[in-house]
Design an enzyme around this catalytic site. Sequence first.
Site, PDB file in Angstrom:
ATOM      1  N   LYS A   1       0.859  -1.180   0.000  1.00  0.00           N
ATOM      2  CA  LYS A   1       0.000   0.000   0.000  1.00  0.00           C
ATOM      3  C   LYS A   1       0.900   1.235   0.000  1.00  0.00           C
ATOM      4  CE  LYS A   1      -3.841   1.989   2.714  1.00  0.00           C
ATOM      5  NZ  LYS A   1      -4.674   1.837   3.931  1.00  0.00           N
TER       6      LYS A   1
ATOM      7  N   SER B   1      -9.738   1.979   3.164  1.00  0.00           N
ATOM      8  CA  SER B   1      -8.853   2.733   2.314  1.00  0.00           C
ATOM      9  C   SER B   1      -7.870   1.879   1.513  1.00  0.00           C
ATOM     10  CB  SER B   1      -8.068   3.736   3.156  1.00  0.00           C
ATOM     11  OG  SER B   1      -7.161   3.065   4.014  1.00  0.00           O
TER      12      SER B   1
ATOM     13  N   SER C   1      -9.971  -0.446   7.292  1.00  0.00           N
ATOM     14  CA  SER C   1      -9.374  -0.246   5.969  1.00  0.00           C
ATOM     15  C   SER C   1      -8.666  -1.461   5.365  1.00  0.00           C
ATOM     16  CB  SER C   1      -8.375   0.911   6.017  1.00  0.00           C
ATOM     17  OG  SER C   1      -9.056   2.136   5.997  1.00  0.00           O
TER      18      SER C   1
END
Lengths: 95, 484
Positions: free
Chosen positions: B76, B151, B175
Amino acid sequence: MALDQTDVEKVAHLARLQIEEQDIPEYTRNLTSILDLVSQMQAVDTDDIDPLAHPLDATQRLRHDEVTETNQREHFQKNAPAIEAGLFLVPKVIE
Amino acid sequence: MHNKTIAELAKGLADGDFSSVELTRHFLQRINTLDSQYNSFITVTGEQALAQAEAADALRAAGNAGKLAGIPIAHKDIFCTEGVLTTCASKMLSNFVAPYDATVVSRFKQAGLVTLGKTNMDEFAMGSSNENSFYGAVKNPWALGAVPGGSSGGSAAAVAARLVPAATGTDTGGSIRQPAAFCGITGLKPTYGRVSRWGMIAYASSLDQGGPMARTAEDCALLLNEMAGFDPKDSTSLKKAVPDYTADLNQPLAGLRIGLPKEYFGEGLSSEMGDTIMTAVKEFEKLGATIHEISLPNTMLAIPAYYVIAPAEASSNLSRYDGVRFGHRCENPVNLEDLYKRSRGEGFGKEVQRRILVGTYALSEGYYDAYYRKAQRIRRLIQQDFLNAFNEVDLIMGPTTPSEAFDLGSNTDDPVQMYMEDIYTLAVNLAGLPGISVPAGLVNGRPVGLQILAGHFQESQLLNAAHQFQNATNWHQLAPTANQ
């Protein structure tokens, strides 16, 4: 709690955040609805409850006051928008 | 090759069925040809990946390769990667080349894993739909008109589309688990303090936790073995021995006590979701577990408490972006205040600005006790609910989300509406507990997740239950039609 535009401008100043004039009404509405949501907390009596800061109630770890890092100023300053002689440049602060 | 799990790929590498270079080329090729549809990557590091793959193959030839050496993963874009653009999906950091590796990144490098690139996300991890990215929304591989969740939406979409076997994510209020559910993959949020936060760009420091996103619970166990452990550089990291998370995967579930919180099956849950989750729970009964109704009475307070604590901590953490040392700087500032204000105003997107404003308000003079302190007290009530429940049951189960993935653009007008999507995941971060989302079926053709929660540091128990469920079902093997 309803915020007005002046409140939002004040908070934006505290956060050192430039918000566009035309966005202020939207932010005012958004913040008011978020604060309404958050106000649900006030209905709960928490007088005898200790605040929880770390989920496992761990306290801040201390270390010996010894130098452990090497100086990597040039390496880190590669990301700086403006530098001179190893210093970060900002607009003139003192006349 | 792209349909194999990490466990299968590791065996293939060990048996010499293929090399890491072949594997890496295969996945890079998939990213290059398919990702224009999904937008799941912000940066692809093809050259570095091939160099890492060659190194992994050389180690293996010399007989020195670790179990996961040569397996491709993605990070990420919230994890700092030395010499590689690290944007947090923000204009603010769109020019930031990290000068060091996050601890999670360096641990994976040391284990010989190959990094294919950095995945898209909601800006500064603030969002539940991945629509708040400076680099554009990510599309759900199961339905291009749907959000992938957020997210960690890029990580989830990339794994679901078989562009990478696994990816890292971070979970502040759901997330990892929510995008895992929406994209039909397995995502684990570890206990707070289990995985180092060093080099993971901070959103809300008392809630943030990194974890693995992969196709199976077994793969998550293999990855957590590399990620977990004490880190002196993270002041909230916990000194606690790391077990082998694969050791208990095959324990039988007979006698396991599962609690279903009645608050997680009430208003707001669609009936199809409820039926799907109950069908999944029945699988555990067949495996010998017993089901008990429990209550987490303060569930609804998780949303208000979270939306004080997270923005407050964010407003403090994000004060470092000042246009001076790194990140976006406005043109021709007239004075220092103008430099701060315009750099931040131009560099942050709307949701980030909203949360900074809410957090600044909550921490401002005269309001601290009424908001932040109050939320921390509620936080203890929420945690106490869970601790009471774990006196009676071993695991808690329920839906990861109230419904299947929603359509792009459908929730963007009202931030409060969007916050409600996180009702089942937020409390877990407030309590610091580990949680996993596993694929549990399809609702209207879109995947949904079963969330399993355990007591602090009981990741092995979570992974055991999830693995046994995956042995008994095949939901985790389904792939979007275009990616089979």
